[in-house]
Design a protein around this motif. Structure first.
Motif, PDB file in Angstrom:
ATOM      1  N   LYS A 249      17.329 -20.304  36.846  1.00 50.09           N
ATOM      2  CA  LYS A 249      16.433 -19.494  36.017  1.00 50.09           C
ATOM      3  C   LYS A 249      15.078 -20.191  36.006  1.00 50.09           C
ATOM      4  O   LYS A 249      14.979 -21.359  35.613  1.00 50.09           O
TER       5      LYS A 249
ATOM      6  N   ASP B 119      17.933 -16.906  40.517  1.00 48.43           N
ATOM      7  CA  ASP B 119      18.733 -15.794  39.972  1.00 48.43           C
ATOM      8  C   ASP B 119      17.880 -14.941  39.048  1.00 48.43           C
ATOM      9  O   ASP B 119      17.949 -13.720  39.089  1.00 48.43           O
ATOM     10  N   ARG B 120      17.089 -15.617  38.192  1.00 53.02           N
ATOM     11  CA  ARG B 120      16.200 -14.878  37.281  1.00 53.02           C
ATOM     12  C   ARG B 120      14.833 -15.540  37.300  1.00 53.02           C
ATOM     13  O   ARG B 120      14.730 -16.772  37.252  1.00 53.02           O
TER      14      ARG B 120
ATOM     15  N   GLU C  62      17.179 -19.909  26.430  1.00 47.94           N
ATOM     16  CA  GLU C  62      17.479 -19.187  27.680  1.00 47.94           C
ATOM     17  C   GLU C  62      18.012 -20.124  28.767  1.00 47.94           C
ATOM     18  O   GLU C  62      18.437 -19.683  29.817  1.00 47.94           O
TER      19      GLU C  62
ATOM     20  N   PHE D 192      11.215 -15.391  35.208  1.00 49.96           N
ATOM     21  CA  PHE D 192      10.492 -14.882  34.036  1.00 49.96           C
ATOM     22  C   PHE D 192       9.033 -15.310  34.167  1.00 49.96           C
ATOM     23  O   PHE D 192       8.732 -16.344  34.783  1.00 49.96           O
TER      24      PHE D 192
ATOM     25  N   ALA E 227       9.260 -10.418  38.545  1.00 49.51           N
ATOM     26  CA  ALA E 227       9.750 -11.220  37.407  1.00 49.51           C
ATOM     27  C   ALA E 227       9.848 -10.355  36.160  1.00 49.51           C
ATOM     28  O   ALA E 227       9.225  -9.299  36.073  1.00 49.51           O
ATOM     29  N   THR E 228      10.622 -10.859  35.203  1.00 54.40           N
ATOM     30  CA  THR E 228      10.645 -10.232  33.875  1.00 54.40           C
ATOM     31  C   THR E 228       9.491 -10.829  33.081  1.00 54.40           C
ATOM     32  O   THR E 228       9.446 -12.049  32.880  1.00 54.40           O
TER      33      THR E 228
END
Ligand code: GLY
Length: 437
Positions: A2, A26-27, A72, A29, A41-42
């Motif tokens: 992350k 994987d993620r 997170e 942000f 991205a978020t």
């Protein structure tokens, strides 16, 4: 993994674009992010970690983001802007046990305190222009009169890229000093003013990913800071860039590594503030060799938009190696056989006052694996993309040679419009003239 990216500009869009290509992510942000970054991205628009270092609100924003990152379980944080670095984001995240790419506030002084950086260079013999630092305008003006023009006046602190004035006349230099020290146009950033010798030559930007002790360098670049064609008019954040920069030969690169980067890293280590993250060396290529114009503690904007498309290695690996102190064991692969160009589309009036909220059209028709449109200042209003900054978009194109990349970037630009869209038509002119000459 992350990953959390800090920032919202064109540089951070390029970082998000490259980080998202890593199979290890994987993620992703981004705080606060942008409509362009949202493709990769978020975004976390609730965190205003893009505030200026002088804004007292920044510290609270960093604390709030740290709380979120801990909850997170973020594996790696990559910091784009200098303000968050100077405000100690890396110090706080690291103290809380989070891995972070970027220098501590003490090491970031290489950019956030130009007087510190010039003294450091002078102490260890890094080639740079002779200088003096002043806190009162009368003494500074006396010095300027002794030295004559051209001469360079710099606010010692962070001034959003506007703090360096290349004065071609004595009057211009004196006015700059008075505005910085007496009129406080840059607030506390102008309390100390560095006055330095003007250097003749061509500029180049060199980026070293450092781990405190060792480093690797990326493809060299050149940016165009002036608003007008032929590098005329007031300075901006950067109206375009290209890479590689032919002015930076193998021999000069070696000299810059030996005479600039290595001694600076050793000195910062000796001071107990080892430098991790990217060290941006703004160099003047003079007849005597490379001399430092300035150091920055972060990637360049818009240079990042041209150096990352020429980076074959995984950016996550490099950021992690920098933060963990393992750069010496990391292999870097660069695509040095190709060229990249970024042309910035800006709002009419920039770098002075400009209108925001103008509809941007045509982006949907831009396609091709060798072109990317990086968002520098955009926002969404009711599902409509509109302008939200002085620099709005950066058209990046990659090709087998520089003329090909220039043509492709300008062709791409033709598809896009907003009211008052302004761009320079001569990006990369020095390298193209060199090819012709
Ligand atoms: N391109 C200049 C800068 O990033 O400071």
């Amino acid at each position: 993994m992350k990953i959390l990216l800090i920032g919202k500009g064109g540089r951070e869009h390029a970082l998000a674009w490259k980080l998202a290509q890593s199979s290890r992510v994987d993620r992703l942000f981004a705080a606060p992010g942008s409509p362009g970054i949202a493709d990769h991205a978020t975004c976390l628009p609730q965190f205003h970690v893009d505030l200026s270092a002088a804004d007292p609100g920044l510290s609270k924003q960093i604390d709030d983001l740290l709380e979120w990152a801990l909850a997170e379980q973020i594996d790696l944080t990559v910091v784009g802007p200098e303000d968050a670095l100077a405000a100690g984001l890396v110090d706080r995240f690291t103290a809380a046990g989070l891995l972070c790419f970027g220098p501590t506030a003490a090491a970031a002084r290489i950019e956030s305190d130009k007087s510190f950086s010039k003294d450091l260079m002078e102490r260890i013999g890094v080639p740079t222009a002779a200088h003096r630092t002043f806190t009162d305008s009368a003494t500074a003006v006396e010095y300027i009169r002794e030295q004559g023009a051209p001469i360079v006046v710099k606010a010692s602190g962070l001034a959003a890229g506007k703090g360096a004035i290349v004065a071609h006349t004595q009057d211009e230099a004196e006015a700059a000093v008075r505005e910085m020290i007496d009129d406080d146009i840059f607030g506390a950033a102008g309390d100390h003013v560095v006055v330095e010798q003007f250097m003749e030559g061509e500029e180049a930007s060199l980026f070293a990913i450092c781990d405190g002790e060792d480093f690797v360098t990326l493809v060299t670049a050149q940016d165009h800071k002036a608003i007008g064609e032929g590098d005329t008019g007031p300075n901006t954040g950067g109206m375009g860039a290209y890479a590689p920069a032919p002015v930076m030969t193998e021999d000069l690169l070696q000299r810059a590594e030996d005479e600039v980067i290595r001694p600076v890293l050793s000195e910062l280590q000796r001071l107990g503030t080892p430098y991790k993250g990217v060290l941006y060396c703004g160099l003047m290529i003079t007849e005597e060799g490379p001399k430092v114009v300035e150091f920055n503690c972060r990637f360049g904007d818009p240079e990042t938009q041209v150096i990352l498309p020429l980076l074959r290695s995984d950016l996550v690996d490099l950021c992690e190696a920098s933060a963990q102190g393992t750069i010496a064991q990391t292999r870097i692969e660069l695509d040095e056989s190709r060229a990249a160009v970024c042309v910035v589309a800006a709002s009419e009036g920039y770098p002075n006052a400009y209108e925001k909220g103008l509809a941007i059209d045509g982006l949907a028709s831009v396609e091709g694996e060798d072109v990317v449109v990086f968002h520098a200042g955009t926002r969404m209003i009711d599902d409509r993309l509109v302008t939200a900054g002085g620099r709005v978009l950066g058209m990046t194109a990659v090709a087998d040679d520089l003329p090909g990349a220039v043509d492709l970037a300008y062709q791409t630009l033709k598809a896009v419009q907003f009211d008052g869209m302004y761009y320079r038509r001569d990006i990369a002119h020095r390298a193209l003239d060199r090819d012709l000459g």
